[in-house]
Write an enzyme that holds these catalytic residues in place. Structure first.
Site, PDB file in Angstrom:
ATOM      1  N   THR A 188       0.819  -1.213   0.000  1.00  0.00           N
ATOM      2  CA  THR A 188       0.000   0.000   0.000  1.00  0.00           C
ATOM      3  C   THR A 188       0.861   1.276   0.000  1.00  0.00           C
ATOM      4  O   THR A 188       2.021   1.229   0.413  1.00  0.00           O
ATOM      5  CB  THR A 188      -0.830  -0.055   1.308  1.00  0.00           C
ATOM      6  OG1 THR A 188      -1.715  -1.139   1.188  1.00  0.00           O
ATOM      7  CG2 THR A 188      -1.589   1.199   1.607  1.00  0.00           C
ATOM      8  N   ARG A 216     -13.674  -8.311  -0.568  1.00  0.00           N
ATOM      9  CA  ARG A 216     -13.005  -8.036   0.720  1.00  0.00           C
ATOM     10  C   ARG A 216     -12.605  -6.557   0.793  1.00  0.00           C
ATOM     11  O   ARG A 216     -12.102  -5.970  -0.156  1.00  0.00           O
ATOM     12  CB  ARG A 216     -11.759  -8.916   0.837  1.00  0.00           C
ATOM     13  CG  ARG A 216     -10.929  -8.678   2.095  1.00  0.00           C
ATOM     14  CD  ARG A 216      -9.722  -7.817   1.817  1.00  0.00           C
ATOM     15  NE  ARG A 216      -8.815  -7.745   2.975  1.00  0.00           N
ATOM     16  CZ  ARG A 216      -7.796  -6.905   3.050  1.00  0.00           C
ATOM     17  NH1 ARG A 216      -7.533  -6.072   2.057  1.00  0.00           N
ATOM     18  NH2 ARG A 216      -7.016  -6.876   4.108  1.00  0.00           N
ATOM     19  N   GLY A 218     -10.272  -3.854   2.992  1.00  0.00           N
ATOM     20  CA  GLY A 218      -9.188  -3.809   3.975  1.00  0.00           C
ATOM     21  C   GLY A 218      -9.297  -2.602   4.890  1.00  0.00           C
ATOM     22  O   GLY A 218     -10.343  -1.946   4.979  1.00  0.00           O
ATOM     23  N   ASP A 219      -8.208  -2.294   5.549  1.00  0.00           N
ATOM     24  CA  ASP A 219      -8.177  -1.202   6.535  1.00  0.00           C
ATOM     25  C   ASP A 219      -7.979   0.173   5.893  1.00  0.00           C
ATOM     26  O   ASP A 219      -8.314   1.193   6.502  1.00  0.00           O
ATOM     27  CB  ASP A 219      -7.042  -1.434   7.533  1.00  0.00           C
ATOM     28  CG  ASP A 219      -5.689  -1.490   6.820  1.00  0.00           C
ATOM     29  OD1 ASP A 219      -5.578  -2.220   5.804  1.00  0.00           O
ATOM     30  OD2 ASP A 219      -4.757  -0.804   7.254  1.00  0.00           O
ATOM     31  N   THR A 239       0.111   0.351   6.838  1.00  0.00           N
ATOM     32  CA  THR A 239       0.276  -0.658   5.794  1.00  0.00           C
ATOM     33  C   THR A 239       0.561  -1.987   6.459  1.00  0.00           C
ATOM     34  O   THR A 239       1.350  -2.054   7.398  1.00  0.00           O
ATOM     35  CB  THR A 239       1.410  -0.312   4.809  1.00  0.00           C
ATOM     36  OG1 THR A 239       1.674  -1.474   4.013  1.00  0.00           O
ATOM     37  CG2 THR A 239       2.690   0.115   5.520  1.00  0.00           C
ATOM     38  N   GLY A 240      -0.102  -3.024   5.973  1.00  0.00           N
ATOM     39  CA  GLY A 240       0.109  -4.341   6.570  1.00  0.00           C
ATOM     40  C   GLY A 240      -1.143  -5.171   6.471  1.00  0.00           C
ATOM     41  O   GLY A 240      -2.000  -4.910   5.622  1.00  0.00           O
ATOM     42  N   GLY A 242      -4.437  -5.907   6.859  1.00  0.00           N
ATOM     43  CA  GLY A 242      -5.541  -4.994   7.150  1.00  0.00           C
ATOM     44  C   GLY A 242      -6.528  -5.479   8.190  1.00  0.00           C
ATOM     45  O   GLY A 242      -7.070  -4.671   8.948  1.00  0.00           O
TER      46      GLY A 242
HETATM   47  N1  ASP Z   1      -3.343  -2.850   4.485  1.00  0.00           N
HETATM   48  C1  ASP Z   1      -3.655  -3.257   3.153  1.00  0.00           C
HETATM   49  C2  ASP Z   1      -4.871  -4.146   3.184  1.00  0.00           C
HETATM   50  O1  ASP Z   1      -4.980  -4.963   4.058  1.00  0.00           O
HETATM   51  C3  ASP Z   1      -2.538  -3.982   2.478  1.00  0.00           C
HETATM   52  C4  ASP Z   1      -1.215  -3.285   2.510  1.00  0.00           C
HETATM   53  O2  ASP Z   1      -0.927  -2.501   3.403  1.00  0.00           O
HETATM   54  O3  ASP Z   1      -0.444  -3.499   1.601  1.00  0.00           O
HETATM   55  O4  ASP Z   1      -5.681  -4.043   2.304  1.00  0.00           O
END
Ligand code: ASP
Length: 322
Positions: A188, A216, A218-219, A239-240, A242
């Site tokens: 992200t 789906r 995400g966060d 980022t991570g 989610g």
């Molecule tokens: N946080 C993002 C998600 O879960 C993914 C990412 O940070 O790359 O959609």
């Protein structure tokens, strides 16, 4: 002297207020957290990422130094990253389980707590700009799929054919993930900034996770999870993985630790990323800037692509951590 001591005592007992370093403006950018090492990223790709992050950083800090608002800088920076195939956002968005791109983004202003987001969109070239339109031109915070695209079209946001998001690398990533039956995370982009008026802003944009289930969310488009800004505390972009960022309301949690408990931005980010998230098994990282311009960049993965700059002329772009 007595007056000075009194002021110090008052400053230290009001939650969220600490005598800290002050910057006229500050900006931090991330390009995703994850397994980022020279073994996983070729030198050529690392150089390209470094150049793109530098370009985005330069754009954002030039805007802030010439008096632009943090919300304008955040949008401009994220558009640059969305237009590059190097990051999992916009052009370089990953594919879901069905081989489609479903993009999420959100943006927030710390002064007003106004926020906007789009989720599950597959034809908006720059989801961050659509998110800003939702914030500014609609009475809503979050719009999804076709409705979000229809709304964006009405406000002149560029719509593209879904094939625009098809990149060879992301397609191959999906094929690998399908074989391994895994859902890959991270990549992200995000930006947080403090402007010379003292206003904070945060923006986050993503393709989500490779091989995610259709539909789906995400966060990243969820205010308080992967994105948050409040002039009383800080601006955060995450980022991570989610699902963990949503369950542990990461963005708001960091803000609350600063606002109610008086932690510094670094202490608050460390607490959430290295204790709360890590103990729960949630991988990822955050970038933050507080209302004085102090920054935090914490991650519990092996790396996080990031860049920062401030009004004192300090700046850095970091691809690999030693
Ligand atoms: N946080 C993002 C998600 O879960 C993914 C990412 O940070 O790359 O959609």
């Amino acid at each position: 002297m007595k007056k000075y001591i009194l002021i110090l005592i008052v400053l230290s007992i009001i939650p969220g207020i600490k005598a800290q370093e002050s910057y006229k403006y500050s900006i931090v950018i991330h390009g995703g957290a994850g397994n980022i090492s020279p073994e996983n990223i070729s030198q050529e790709r690392a150089t390209a990422i470094e150049l793109k992050l530098s370009e985005a950083l330069e754009t954002g800090s030039n805007m802030l130094s010439s008096g632009s608002s943090s919300i304008d800088a955040v949008e401009a920076v994220i558009r640059i990253l969305e237009d590059s195939p190097l990051f999992n956002a916009g052009k370089g968005a990953v594919f879901n389980h069905e081989g489609k791109n479903e993009l999420d983004a959100s943006i927030m202003e710390g002064k007003t707590l106004n926020a906007g987001g789009v989720t599950g969109v597959g034809d908006i070239k720059n989801p961050i700009s659509a998110a800003r339109m939702v914030m500014e031109k609609s009475p809503h915070v979050l719009m999804m799929g076709e409705g979000a695209s229809k709304f964006a079209t009405e406000y002149g946001i560029e719509i593209v054919d879904s094939s625009y998001f098809h990149t060879e690398k992301r397609w191959n990533d999906l094929q690998r993930q399908l074989e391994r039956e895994e859902v890959e995370k991270y990549g992200t982009v995000g930006c947080v900034a403090l402007d010379s008026e003292g206003n904070l802003a945060a923006g986050t944009s993503t393709g989500g996770m490779t091989n995610k289930k259709y539909g789906r969310i995400g966060d990243s488009p969820i205010i308080g999870a992967g994105n948050y800004a409040n002039n009383l505390s800080c601006a955060v972009s995450g980022t991570g993985h989610g699902e963990f960022f949503m369950r542990y309301t990461v963005g708001h949690d960091i803000s609350a630790l600063i606002q109610y408990k008086g932690l510094s931005v670094v202490e608050a980010a460390k607490e959430v990323v290295h204790n709360k998230l890590k103990n729960a098994g949630g991988k990822g990282g955050v970038i933050c800037v507080d209302r004085y311009g102090n920054i935090a960049m914490e991650f519990n993965t092996s790396g996080m692509l990031r860049a920062w700059a401030n009004s004192k002329g300090e700046k850095a772009v970091i691809i690999f951590d030693d």
